[in-house]
Design an enzyme around this catalytic site. Structure first.
Site, PDB file in Angstrom:
ATOM      1  N   TYR A  33     -69.725  49.031 -79.398  1.00 19.55           N
ATOM      2  CA  TYR A  33     -70.606  48.015 -79.980  1.00 19.55           C
ATOM      3  C   TYR A  33     -72.042  48.503 -79.999  1.00 19.55           C
ATOM      4  O   TYR A  33     -72.396  49.495 -79.372  1.00 19.55           O
ATOM      5  CB  TYR A  33     -70.517  46.713 -79.185  1.00 19.55           C
ATOM      6  CG  TYR A  33     -71.241  46.729 -77.853  1.00 19.55           C
ATOM      7  CD1 TYR A  33     -72.476  46.109 -77.703  1.00 19.55           C
ATOM      8  CD2 TYR A  33     -70.681  47.360 -76.747  1.00 19.55           C
ATOM      9  CE1 TYR A  33     -73.139  46.128 -76.487  1.00 19.55           C
ATOM     10  CE2 TYR A  33     -71.337  47.379 -75.523  1.00 19.55           C
ATOM     11  CZ  TYR A  33     -72.571  46.762 -75.395  1.00 19.55           C
ATOM     12  OH  TYR A  33     -73.223  46.786 -74.194  1.00 19.55           O
ATOM     13  N   LYS A 148     -71.031  53.683 -75.729  1.00 14.88           N
ATOM     14  CA  LYS A 148     -71.341  52.250 -75.643  1.00 14.88           C
ATOM     15  C   LYS A 148     -70.066  51.439 -75.897  1.00 14.88           C
ATOM     16  O   LYS A 148     -69.865  50.848 -76.950  1.00 14.88           O
ATOM     17  CB  LYS A 148     -72.452  51.862 -76.622  1.00 14.88           C
ATOM     18  CG  LYS A 148     -73.126  50.536 -76.281  1.00 14.88           C
ATOM     19  CD  LYS A 148     -74.375  50.333 -77.100  1.00 14.88           C
ATOM     20  CE  LYS A 148     -75.035  48.993 -76.827  1.00 14.88           C
ATOM     21  NZ  LYS A 148     -75.595  48.899 -75.458  1.00 14.88           N
ATOM     22  N   GLU A 181     -79.228  53.706 -63.955  1.00 17.15           N
ATOM     23  CA  GLU A 181     -79.851  52.825 -64.939  1.00 17.15           C
ATOM     24  C   GLU A 181     -79.599  51.390 -64.512  1.00 17.15           C
ATOM     25  O   GLU A 181     -79.012  51.133 -63.461  1.00 17.15           O
ATOM     26  CB  GLU A 181     -79.287  53.083 -66.334  1.00 17.15           C
ATOM     27  CG  GLU A 181     -77.784  52.926 -66.440  1.00 17.15           C
ATOM     28  CD  GLU A 181     -77.240  53.368 -67.798  1.00 17.15           C
ATOM     29  OE1 GLU A 181     -78.004  53.400 -68.779  1.00 17.15           O
ATOM     30  OE2 GLU A 181     -76.036  53.677 -67.868  1.00 17.15           O
ATOM     31  N   LEU A 206     -76.357  55.526 -70.527  1.00 20.98           N
ATOM     32  CA  LEU A 206     -76.416  55.313 -71.965  1.00 20.98           C
ATOM     33  C   LEU A 206     -77.804  55.723 -72.433  1.00 20.98           C
ATOM     34  O   LEU A 206     -78.807  55.225 -71.903  1.00 20.98           O
ATOM     35  CB  LEU A 206     -76.154  53.843 -72.293  1.00 20.98           C
ATOM     36  CG  LEU A 206     -76.124  53.529 -73.787  1.00 20.98           C
ATOM     37  CD1 LEU A 206     -74.866  54.099 -74.436  1.00 20.98           C
ATOM     38  CD2 LEU A 206     -76.191  52.026 -74.025  1.00 20.98           C
TER      39      LEU A 206
END
Length: 287
Positions: A33, A148, A181, A206
């Protein structure tokens, strides 16, 4: 105004939009996505999001549901039908509908779903004035965080832990004690020497599209940058910290696990980069 969604070739009232129970995105999280921000009628970094979508599809050996140019046209039309100027576009592609089997199905068309929602404000005034809090949690995600994927259970659990702790976000900590992250954002600090630090792209994070734009904007403004990992202790000793994502841009972090970062208030580098990003998007082509 009526809300519209897009599902496999059809624009539908949002309440009627649905996919089949044997869609592999539903049964296996076999999908990817993107979320693209809309600011004053402009897509933020649309080309970057489409490029990353293509990379995610390629890494999972999944077909585009249509050529990228057509997917972009559908996105723009959906935004037009919804009349949204400030908000976000959610775009999801799955491997499609097939009888439940772990192996890839043959000759099955991909599923394409898009929705749009309005956002009245991308940050509350007090978040910009006082910053937000983060908590640290172990990073229990799979080994390909650079894709993702819609398999988001680990980030969901981390985000819930943050919420239950009264924090805005969770920072994920790898086995070496370093920040990878956030649960839905990239993590940054500004050292006492004024160096902007964020983890280098790898399979562990990511590579955020907003992250990439902020790095470029920092370079244009002469802000020194290091792409490397950092510890929570280093973050607490830093001048500033912030998170970035499509929906937060650059949002100041002023507390980590209940302890203040720097002087405990948003700093000038974060404010500069946030405004630079907003100016960059405003100068783009209306969607």
């Amino acid at each position: 105004m009526a809300r519209w969604a897009y599902v496999n070739g059809r624009y539908l009232p949002h309440r009627q939009a649905a996919v089949h129970v044997e869609d592999r995105g539903f049964q296996f999280a076999d999908g990817v996505y993107e979320v693209v921000t809309l600011l004053d009628g402009r897509f933020a970094d649309l080309d970057g999001h489409m490029e990353r979508l293509g990379r995610s599809l390629s890494e999972l050996r999944m077909d585009w549901p249509a050529v990228p140019r057509v997917v972009t046209m559908i996105a723009r039309e959906l935004v037009r039908r919804n009349g949204v100027r400030n908000g976000s576009l959610y775009l999801q592609v799955t491997r499609g509908v097939a009888p439940r089997d772990f192996k890839f199905p043959a000759n099955v068309p991909s599923t394409l779903v898009m929705t749009v929602k309005r956002v009245s404000a991308f940050a509350k005034p007090e978040q910009l004035e006082k910053g937000v809090a983060v908590v640290t949690v172990p990073d229990i995600r799979w080994g390909r965080c650079d894709i993702k994927t819609v398999g988001l259970l680990a980030p969901v659990l981390a985000k819930q832990q943050a919420a239950e702790s009264g924090a805005y976000e969770a920072w994920l900590i790898d086995p070496d004690g370093r920040v990878t992250e956030g649960s839905s954002s990239n993590a940054w600090i500004v050292t006492q020497d004024g160096v902007l630090v964020t983890r280098a792209p790898s399979q562990k994070i990511l590579n955020g599209i907003t992250r990439q734009s902020l790095l470029r904007l920092a370079g244009e403004r002469g802000i020194p940058v290091e792409e490397r990992s950092f510890t929570v202790e280093e973050a607490l000793a830093a001048r500033e910290a912030f998170v970035s994502s499509a929906g937060t841009f650059a949002l100041p972090v002023t507390r980590i696990d209940g302890k203040p970062v720097g002087e405990g208030r948003p700093g000038p580098v974060t404010r500069t980069l946030r405004q630079a990003y907003l100016d960059y998007v405003a100068a783009g082509v209306p969607s």
